[in-house]
Design a protein around this motif. Structure first.
Motif, mmCIF file in Angstrom:
data_model
loop_
_atom_site.group_PDB
_atom_site.id
_atom_site.type_symbol
_atom_site.label_atom_id
_atom_site.label_comp_id
_atom_site.label_asym_id
_atom_site.label_seq_id
_atom_site.Cartn_x
_atom_site.Cartn_y
_atom_site.Cartn_z
ATOM 1 N N LYS A 1 41.027 52.604 25.730
ATOM 2 C CA LYS A 1 39.941 51.955 26.446
ATOM 3 C C LYS A 1 40.517 51.143 27.605
ATOM 4 C CE LYS A 1 36.280 50.376 24.048
ATOM 5 N NZ LYS A 1 35.391 49.431 23.337
ATOM 6 N N VAL A 2 39.983 51.355 28.816
ATOM 7 C CA VAL A 2 40.437 50.629 30.008
ATOM 8 C C VAL A 2 39.223 50.056 30.740
ATOM 9 C CG1 VAL A 2 42.513 52.039 30.315
ATOM 10 C CG2 VAL A 2 40.407 52.658 31.523
ATOM 11 N N LEU A 3 39.489 49.072 31.578
ATOM 12 C CA LEU A 3 38.465 48.457 32.409
ATOM 13 C C LEU A 3 38.693 48.912 33.837
ATOM 14 C CD1 LEU A 3 36.127 46.354 32.468
ATOM 15 C CD2 LEU A 3 37.852 44.669 33.121
ATOM 16 N N LYS A 4 37.642 49.430 34.461
ATOM 17 C CA LYS A 4 37.724 49.864 35.861
ATOM 18 C C LYS A 4 36.715 49.067 36.680
ATOM 19 C CE LYS A 4 39.273 54.624 35.220
ATOM 20 N NZ LYS A 4 39.067 56.009 35.644
ATOM 21 N N PHE A 5 37.117 48.739 37.917
ATOM 22 C CA PHE A 5 36.215 48.011 38.808
ATOM 23 C C PHE A 5 36.729 48.093 40.235
ATOM 24 C CE2 PHE A 5 39.339 45.054 37.193
ATOM 25 C CZ PHE A 5 39.734 44.319 38.301
ATOM 26 N N GLN A 6 35.843 47.733 41.162
ATOM 27 C CA GLN A 6 36.210 47.620 42.573
ATOM 28 C C GLN A 6 35.950 46.191 43.000
ATOM 29 O OE1 GLN A 6 33.977 50.604 44.760
ATOM 30 N NE2 GLN A 6 35.772 51.921 44.775
ATOM 31 N N ILE A 7 36.818 45.682 43.869
ATOM 32 C CA ILE A 7 36.588 44.353 44.408
ATOM 33 C C ILE A 7 36.164 44.477 45.860
ATOM 34 C CG2 ILE A 7 37.965 42.953 42.840
ATOM 35 C CD1 ILE A 7 40.315 43.256 44.650
ATOM 36 N N LEU A 8 35.248 43.634 46.235
ATOM 37 C CA LEU A 8 34.670 43.641 47.579
ATOM 38 C C LEU A 8 35.241 42.450 48.331
ATOM 39 C CD1 LEU A 8 32.532 45.184 49.220
ATOM 40 C CD2 LEU A 8 30.846 43.602 48.354
ATOM 41 N N MET A 9 35.965 42.705 49.397
ATOM 42 C CA MET A 9 36.656 41.621 50.075
ATOM 43 C C MET A 9 36.566 41.782 51.580
ATOM 44 S SD MET A 9 37.824 39.662 47.773
ATOM 45 C CE MET A 9 38.843 38.634 48.794
ATOM 46 N N PRO A 10 36.831 40.767 52.380
ATOM 47 C CA PRO A 10 36.910 39.387 51.979
ATOM 48 C C PRO A 10 35.558 38.696 52.024
ATOM 49 C CG PRO A 10 37.643 39.580 54.232
ATOM 50 C CD PRO A 10 37.277 40.967 53.760
ATOM 51 N N ALA A 11 34.645 39.153 52.848
ATOM 52 C CA ALA A 11 33.362 38.453 52.987
ATOM 53 C C ALA A 11 32.220 39.344 52.508
ATOM 54 C CB ALA A 11 33.148 38.034 54.434
ATOM 55 N N HIS A 12 32.436 40.039 51.419
ATOM 56 C CA HIS A 12 31.434 40.923 50.824
ATOM 57 C C HIS A 12 30.993 42.034 51.767
ATOM 58 C CE1 HIS A 12 31.199 38.029 47.651
ATOM 59 N NE2 HIS A 12 30.667 37.116 48.414
ATOM 60 N N ASN A 13 31.839 42.422 52.701
ATOM 61 C CA ASN A 13 31.374 43.450 53.621
ATOM 62 C C ASN A 13 32.209 44.722 53.609
ATOM 63 O OD1 ASN A 13 33.623 42.513 54.906
ATOM 64 N ND2 ASN A 13 32.587 41.893 56.774
ATOM 65 N N LYS A 14 33.274 44.758 52.810
ATOM 66 C CA LYS A 14 34.015 46.010 52.730
ATOM 67 C C LYS A 14 34.791 46.084 51.416
ATOM 68 C CE LYS A 14 38.102 44.342 55.107
ATOM 69 N NZ LYS A 14 39.137 44.593 56.052
ATOM 70 N N PHE A 15 34.904 47.279 50.888
ATOM 71 C CA PHE A 15 35.694 47.485 49.687
ATOM 72 C C PHE A 15 37.159 47.573 50.052
ATOM 73 C CE2 PHE A 15 31.724 49.053 47.803
ATOM 74 C CZ PHE A 15 31.774 48.373 46.599
ATOM 75 N N THR A 16 38.019 47.227 49.115
ATOM 76 C CA THR A 16 39.447 47.391 49.346
ATOM 77 C C THR A 16 39.789 48.869 49.341
ATOM 78 O OG1 THR A 16 39.929 47.152 47.001
ATOM 79 C CG2 THR A 16 40.088 45.166 48.359
ATOM 80 N N GLY A 17 38.869 49.702 48.882
ATOM 81 C CA GLY A 17 39.060 51.138 48.969
ATOM 82 C C GLY A 17 39.603 51.790 47.724
ATOM 83 N N LYS A 18 39.880 51.005 46.687
ATOM 84 C CA LYS A 18 40.402 51.641 45.487
ATOM 85 C C LYS A 18 39.769 51.044 44.242
ATOM 86 C CE LYS A 18 44.515 48.734 45.054
ATOM 87 N NZ LYS A 18 45.951 48.686 44.989
ATOM 88 N N THR A 19 39.743 51.866 43.207
ATOM 89 C CA THR A 19 39.276 51.408 41.908
ATOM 90 C C THR A 19 40.476 50.870 41.150
ATOM 91 O OG1 THR A 19 37.477 53.001 41.862
ATOM 92 C CG2 THR A 19 38.200 52.116 39.742
ATOM 93 N N LEU A 20 40.360 49.660 40.661
ATOM 94 C CA LEU A 20 41.441 49.039 39.898
ATOM 95 C C LEU A 20 41.246 49.347 38.420
ATOM 96 C CD1 LEU A 20 41.329 45.660 41.790
ATOM 97 C CD2 LEU A 20 43.038 47.446 42.056
ATOM 98 N N VAL A 21 42.350 49.520 37.710
ATOM 99 C CA VAL A 21 42.309 49.855 36.288
ATOM 100 C C VAL A 21 43.170 48.851 35.529
ATOM 101 C CG1 VAL A 21 42.789 51.616 34.552
ATOM 102 C CG2 VAL A 21 42.040 52.301 36.846
ATOM 103 N N PHE A 22 42.585 48.227 34.523
ATOM 104 C CA PHE A 22 43.307 47.284 33.681
ATOM 105 C C PHE A 22 43.238 47.741 32.240
ATOM 106 C CE2 PHE A 22 43.358 44.662 37.300
ATOM 107 C CZ PHE A 22 44.217 43.602 37.065
#
Length: 146
Positions: A49-70
């Motif tokens: 089981k893993v956690l996946k998410f995207q972070i929106l940075m810096p001012a909520h107007n663009k994605f960093t472009g990748k899905t992070l997996v923890f």
């Protein structure tokens, strides 16, 4: 231990998340730190089981472009800004602030309606930093005096 003075907003880096020198709001009223994330989901990958998410940075107007997996994460009950209890996912990652690097905990939440994508709470600050609320970006990298 010497405590560095930081301002109400600071530039931080979260290298494992691909974020370098992004603004974070220092919030002494919040215990836990929070990071804006979207598309938060648990998945099973290779039987784990893993956690996946995207972070929106810096001012909520663009994605960093990748899905992070923890692989290492947990759920935590927190009170939101309206005082209501909710369950959030919590991750640990390296944080660089004011010339110090350490492992910090962040809960993931939808902060798209908030002005700041990242909130630094008391748990990160305690014993390390003092906050001067009249200033911003005081935590420039530390240089020892020789």
């Amino acid at each position: 231990m010497d405590q560095r003075i930081i301002g109400r907003k600071e530039k931080i880096s979260l290298p494992k998340l691909g974020l370098s020198l992004v603004w974070a709001k220092v919030d002494t009223g919040a215990y836990t730190s929070s990071l804006h994330a979207e598309e938060i989901r648990e998945e099973v990958v290779a039987g784990k089981k893993v956690l996946k998410f995207q972070i929106l940075m810096p001012a909520h107007n663009k994605f960093t472009g990748k899905t992070l997996v923890f692989e290492k994460y947990r759920e935590k009950k927190v009170k939101n800004s309206f005082g209501q209890a909710e369950i959030r996912y919590l991750i640990e990652t390296e944080l660089s602030l004011a010339g110090e690097k350490f492992i910090a905990e962040f809960t993931l939440s939808d902060r798209s309606t908030m002005k700041n994508s990242i909130l630094l709470g008391r748990k990160i600050l305690r014993g390390r930093f003092l906050v001067d609320v009249s200033k911003t970006n005081l935590g420039k990298p530390y240089r020892s005096k020789k």
